[in-house]
Enzyme design. Structure first.
Site, PDB file in Angstrom:
ATOM      1  N   HIS A 165       0.821  -1.217   0.000  1.00  0.00           N
ATOM      2  CA  HIS A 165       0.000   0.000   0.000  1.00  0.00           C
ATOM      3  C   HIS A 165       0.853   1.264   0.000  1.00  0.00           C
ATOM      4  O   HIS A 165       0.389   2.327  -0.418  1.00  0.00           O
ATOM      5  CB  HIS A 165      -0.936  -0.015   1.215  1.00  0.00           C
ATOM      6  CG  HIS A 165      -2.216   0.744   1.004  1.00  0.00           C
ATOM      7  ND1 HIS A 165      -2.316   1.846   0.194  1.00  0.00           N
ATOM      8  CD2 HIS A 165      -3.461   0.561   1.531  1.00  0.00           C
ATOM      9  CE1 HIS A 165      -3.566   2.298   0.216  1.00  0.00           C
ATOM     10  NE2 HIS A 165      -4.271   1.537   1.012  1.00  0.00           N
ATOM     11  N   ASP A 385      -9.584  -9.264 -17.168  1.00  0.00           N
ATOM     12  CA  ASP A 385      -9.548 -10.423 -18.068  1.00  0.00           C
ATOM     13  C   ASP A 385      -8.114 -10.658 -18.551  1.00  0.00           C
ATOM     14  O   ASP A 385      -7.548  -9.846 -19.269  1.00  0.00           O
ATOM     15  CB  ASP A 385     -10.483 -10.175 -19.250  1.00  0.00           C
ATOM     16  CG  ASP A 385     -10.624 -11.377 -20.168  1.00  0.00           C
ATOM     17  OD1 ASP A 385      -9.896 -12.376 -19.972  1.00  0.00           O
ATOM     18  OD2 ASP A 385     -11.459 -11.316 -21.095  1.00  0.00           O
TER      19      ASP A 385
END
Length: 439
Positions: A165, A385
């Site tokens: 992060h 995808d």
């Protein structure tokens, strides 16, 4: 109802690792350099990894994933570097962009995608098997990017990613993941967005100008003897995950309960609703001051705006504050208005003031009586995808004490909420969350 949510969780069998994990380096090297991290990047409360999990009907070859990862790491080379402390006290971090590599593990598990989907409502500790555990002495020794590709017995796969992060927020993380997916599915494609890594635009001012009170960091009044008890109670109790999906019609119904009527977003009404349900279920003293902290993108609020493709933490925590009594006795209008006012208060000057405050004092957010909400919607992660189709499921690897709003596959206007709450209030929390959803 809590029992039903817990029953939807699935225990993950042990994973088999046929080979040792590999370090994937950028396919072409750049000169070694150090990357400055802004005060928004290396806050102490961000010293963890954002862990995403995706379930796919069809596996993508690890060789193809490795090749495309190596290629995309040229553009996102900090993810192949290592965090290093800087300064005499070692409190601040920078990135050594040394091309050491991201870690990728390949595994197999005796589990089908359908079995996982039937029990994917609530993560449990066994899900951690789906992300390779790096044996490291400290947070700094873990590669900023860790990936595990787990092949399922049905021919599908589960992809888990852990991204430090300190290097990026959810927007930057999504930007990287979309780039990786694109180069896996279409190796010759050009990336639609170039990553902008320089964080010097967010350096503190000299001298610092702290012009705001910053309630997101301030502690509760000392005279309130109950201050701090709420969060300490949460930490001391066994926690269970609660997951609920809010349909577009339910969200619309919540909006209609605001009297007088108020124009608001789905996030604003749901944040207010969940905050209220959380407080009602905990039933703290009526006089207690409580906060709602929620992540807010500030890329377009700064002057000048952060450049397109900015790959760093470009968010701050907005803070709504009220008393328990005011929140639970008012209708939806009160909470929604508080959320909207909190958003409006985050101006470019406010962000600059926060950066300067963090330069002077390494303060952390006040979590003593606060609910924290992070929204993962509108990032397009449900469409990721890699060439084998969109994910059947996407979500966090673990349920945390803070609340996450997730997209719903196949419904752009629905939200799934997941968070962990004390076991003894889980039923009440779900009941309060479900109140007012239907006419």
């Amino acid at each position: 109802m809590a029992e039903a949510a817990m029953a939807k969780s699935i225990e993950i069998p042990d994973c088999c690792y046929p080979t040792e994990p590999v370090l994937v380096r950028p396919s072409s090297s750049k000169p070694r350099h150090t990357l400055y991290l802004s005060n928004l990047d290396d806050q102490k409360f961000l010293r963890f990894s954002i862990k995403y999990l995706y379930v796919y009907k069809r596996s993508v070859g690890v060789e193809a994933l490795t090749t495309s990862l190596s290629k995309v790491l040229v553009e996102y080379h900090p993810l192949a570097g290592r965090l290093r402390p800087v300064g005499e006290d070692g409190e601040k971090f920078q990135v050594d962009c040394n091309g050491e590599g991201a870690l990728l593990a390949e595994a197999y598990v005796d589990l089908t995608a359908e079995e996982f989907l039937q029990g994917c409502g609530s993560p449990n500790r066994s899900w951690r098997k789906l992300l390779y555990r790096v044996e490291a002495q400290s947070f700094l020794d873990v590669p900023p990017l860790v990936v595990q590709v787990t092949h399922l017995s049905c021919g599908g796969m589960i992809l888990c990613t852990a991204i430090n992060h300190c290097l990026s927020d959810a927007i930057g993380t999504a930007q990287f993941l979309h780039a990786w997916a694109l180069l896996t599915a279409k190796p010759d494609a050009n990336l639609p967005v170039n990553a902008f890594h320089d964080r010097c635009i967010l350096k503190p001012r000299v001298p610092p100008e702290i012009a705001f009170s910053h309630p997101e960091f301030s502690s509760p009044p000392a005279q309130d003897s109950h201050s701090g008890d709420l969060f300490q109670f949460l930490l001391s109790q066994p926690l269970v995950p609660v997951s609920l999906t809010f349909t577009p019609s339910q969200i619309l119904h919540l909006k209609k309960q605001s009297v007088p009527s108020i124009k608001c977003t789905s996030f604003e009404v749901l944040a207010s609703h969940v905050w209220r349900a959380w407080i009602k279920s905990l039933d703290p003293p009526a006089s207690l001051r409580i906060k709602l902290l929620f992540s807010m993108n500030v890329r377009g609020r700064l002057k000048p705006e952060l450049p397109g493709g900015y790959y760093g933490n470009g968010f701050v925590l907005a803070c709504a504050e009220t008393s328990v009594e005011e929140l639970v006795t008012s209708n939806a209008h009160h909470g929604i208005k508080l959320v909207q006012e909190a958003k409006k208060s985050v101006t470019g000057e406010y962000v600059r003031s926060m950066i300067d405050l963090l330069e002077e004092r390494r303060v952390k957010p006040d979590l003593s009586s606060s609910l924290v909400i992070s929204s993962w919607t509108k990032l397009g992660l449900e469409e990721l995808d890699f060439g084998g189709g969109r994910p059947l499921h996407m979500g966090p690897l673990a349920s945390e004490i803070y609340c996450v709003f997730l997209p719903v596959t196949g419904d752009l206007h629905a939200f799934t909420m997941i968070m962990s709450v004390p076991h003894e209030i889980a039923d009440r929390f779900q009941q309060y969350c479900r109140r007012g959803l239907d006419g």
